[in-house]
Structure formats: structure tokens, C-alpha cells
Design an enzyme around this catalytic site. Structure first.
Site, short mmCIF file in Angstrom:
data_model
loop_
_atom_site.label_atom_id
_atom_site.label_comp_id
_atom_site.label_asym_id
_atom_site.label_seq_id
_atom_site.Cartn_x
_atom_site.Cartn_y
_atom_site.Cartn_z
N HIS A 1 38.51 -19.75 -29.26
CA HIS A 1 37.05 -19.79 -29.44
C HIS A 1 36.64 -18.86 -30.56
CE1 HIS A 1 38.19 -16.86 -26.38
NE2 HIS A 1 37.23 -16.08 -26.87
N HIS B 1 33.74 -16.48 -32.09
CA HIS B 1 32.55 -15.72 -31.72
C HIS B 1 31.59 -15.68 -32.92
CE1 HIS B 1 34.17 -13.43 -28.12
NE2 HIS B 1 35.31 -13.78 -28.68
#
Ligand code: 5GP
Ligand code: ZN
Length: 141
Positions: free
Chosen positions: A100, A102
Site C-alpha cells: 500500500h 501512503h
């Protein structure tokens, strides 16, 4: 889908999230424990642990979502910039093993640091060592 993975369960709709964008390959939602207002995570819908595990098409889709979201995220919270990063691997602080990105909105005087602050003591590398590292990387690409 990995049944033990929090982000796979969010993608599947089994766990709630404050979703800000969804398309066929990616999902973006607010971080549940934000470092700043607007802290957003961008994930591929398919389960891949690390950046390098994604196929090129998935990686491109993640970057396209990231690219489209940075402006809206910053504008929504009146941020003056953002730090955009992946914690890639446990050694780098990755806690959720579903890759993922950020997006952390940044503000003048927010007390945070630049990306250079994340590493420990800096190595002292001679020219020959730098040349060797360059060669080792370029031979593997
Ligand atoms: P990592 O250290 O793996 O790069 O960051 C994981 C991030 O996911 C953390 O910032 C954490 O706050 C966030 N997070 C962990 N569990 C959940 C969750 O169930 N929902 C949401 N929205 N964020 C989560
Ligand atoms: Zn997953």
C-alpha cells in the site's frame, strides 16, 4: 484474496473503510490511525505483499490512482504538500502485508521530517563500492 489479510477483507467489503476512490484494480481509503488529516492508503485489489511482487499492470494502476489522488487529498485538508511512501517489507516498517502507498498530507511546521529521516546511520561508501553497487543493480534489471 487472502482471508487473513485486513486489506483484502476491506477490498471484499467484509470490513468497513472510508473509501475515497475505487476502480477495477485499486482501492483508496483513509488510514484508520492517521498521521495527519487526510492520510490515505492506496492498495491494489489483488493481494501482493511487496511492491516488487506486483505485475507491471497492477503497479501502473496503483500509481495512476496515487497520481489522481494526491491533489484532491491535499486540497481537501488544505495541505501544503505530502509525503508519499511505501513501507516495503518488515525491515522497512511494513505492518500490513498487502502492499500500500501512503499519502500523508504535510503542513508547514507540522514537526515531521523528510524521507531522509527514515533510515538509520548513513553508510560511508567509497567510489569503488558505489560503482560495484550500481553494476550489481543494473545487471539484475
Ligand atoms: P504499514 O506500516 O503496513 O505501512 O501501514 C499500515 C497502515 O494501515 C497503518 O498506517 C495503519 O494505521 C493502517 N491500518 C491498519 N489496519 C487498518 C484498518 O483496518 N483500516 C484502515 N483504514 N487502516 C488500517
Ligand atoms: Zn491482502
Amino acid at each position: 484474496m487472502n482471508d487473513d489479510c485486513i486489506f483484502c477483507r476491506i477490498v471484499a467489503g467484509e470490513l468497513p473503510s472510508r473509501t475515497v476512490h475505487e476502480d477495477d484494480e485499486t482501492l483508496a481509503f483513509l488510514d484508520a490511525n492517521p498521521l495527519a488529516p487526510g492520510h490515505t492508503l492506496v492498495v491494489p485489489k489483488a493481494h501482493h505483499e511487496h511492491v516488487e511482487d506486483m505485475d507491471g499492470e497492477t503497479a501502473a494502476a496503483v500509481f495512476e490512482t496515487l497520481h489522481g489522488l494526491v491533489g484532491p487529498v491535499q486540497d481537501a485538508v488544505d495541505a501544503e504538500g505530502s509525503t508519499i511512501a511505501f513501507n516495503n517489507g518488515e525491515a522497512a516498517g511494513q505492518e500490513v502485508p498487502h502492499t500500500h502507498a501512503h499519502i500523508v498530507p504535510r503542513f508547514e511546521g507540522d514537526g515531521g521530517g523528510p524521507i531522509h529521516a527514515v533510515a538509520g546511520s548513513r553508510p560511508s561508501l567509497a567510489d569503488g563500492e558505489l560503482d560495484e553497487i550500481r553494476d550489481d543493480i543494473s545487471e539484475r534489471v
